[in-house]
Design an enzyme around this catalytic site. Structure first.
Site, PDB file in Angstrom:
ATOM      1  N   VAL A   9     -28.226 -90.419 -42.039  1.00 39.86           N
ATOM      2  CA  VAL A   9     -27.301 -89.269 -42.200  1.00 39.86           C
ATOM      3  C   VAL A   9     -27.824 -88.143 -42.833  1.00 39.86           C
ATOM      4  CG1 VAL A   9     -24.927 -90.835 -42.055  1.00 39.86           C
ATOM      5  CG2 VAL A   9     -26.338 -90.160 -44.588  1.00 39.86           C
ATOM      6  N   SER A  10     -27.577 -86.891 -42.683  1.00 41.17           N
ATOM      7  CA  SER A  10     -28.244 -85.686 -43.189  1.00 41.17           C
ATOM      8  C   SER A  10     -28.014 -85.352 -44.695  1.00 41.17           C
ATOM      9  CB  SER A  10     -27.481 -84.692 -42.285  1.00 41.17           C
ATOM     10  OG  SER A  10     -28.069 -84.751 -40.951  1.00 41.17           O
TER      11      SER A  10
END
Length: 189
Positions: A9-10
């Site tokens: 995930v970012s």
């Protein structure tokens, strides 16, 4: 053939749970799932680097989506090639793609280029919309919570910045910022 999983995930505020759960449902054991909470633009990622060290010829890496491996087309191609040189294949579950055949590698290259172009277009449209909103007078950012006139009045009455900060329970830097803005607009006597 051993199965490994990679999830990303970012940001640290996002959850990996859905990706990890999907990888487990595909038969990947917990200790073979590697994760990162970092932008796909970053090529140097701890989970990805550890995965590169752990895999061996004949292994298969499962990733839920193409963009979880990376954002930049050149980096994606570089990563796919690194794994292929090790004799390791990658399967993107949601995209139905795999490097297990020559066509899969070609499709991954094309799709990552398309995804990168789409992200660029989204960014351009977002910036255009933001600029149009600014021209219409829309203000961005949070609303000011400090009574600026009170800061200026206290300063004009001879009270020093440290005392103003203490009295209004704000940072000294905030006081100086308000005073600097006010000096430019001639509010300070």
């Amino acid at each position: 053939m051993r199965k490994f999983g990679y999830a990303r995930v970012s940001t640290s505020q996002q959850s990996l749970d859905i990706q990890v759960s999907r990888l487990k449902s595909e038969g990947v054991e917990d200790f073979r799932i590697f994760t990162d909470k970092l932008s796909g633009k970053q090529f140097d990622r701890d989970g990805l680097n550890t995965l590169l060290v752990k895999v061996e010829k004949g292994d298969l890496i499962l990733i839920t989506k193409l963009d979880r491996l990376g954002r930049d087309t050149l980096d994606m191609i570089k990563l796919v090639n690194q794994f292929l040189k090790l004799g390791v294949h990658i399967r993107f579950l949601d995209d139905g793609l795999s490097t297990e055949g020559a066509t899969g590698k070609l499709l991954i290259t094309i799709l990552s280029a398309i995804a990168e172009a789409e992200r660029t277009r989204i960014l351009e449209r977002t910036n255009e919309g933001r600029e149009a909103a600014k021209r219409r007078g829309v203000k961005f950012g949070r609303k000011r919570s400090v009574d600026r006139s009170k800061v200026i009045d206290l300063f004009n009455s001879g009270i020093k910045a440290s005392e103003i900060a203490s009295k209004l329970q704000i940072g000294r830097s905030t006081v100086y910022k308000i005073l600097k803005e006010s000096l430019n607009s001639n509010d300070i006597k």
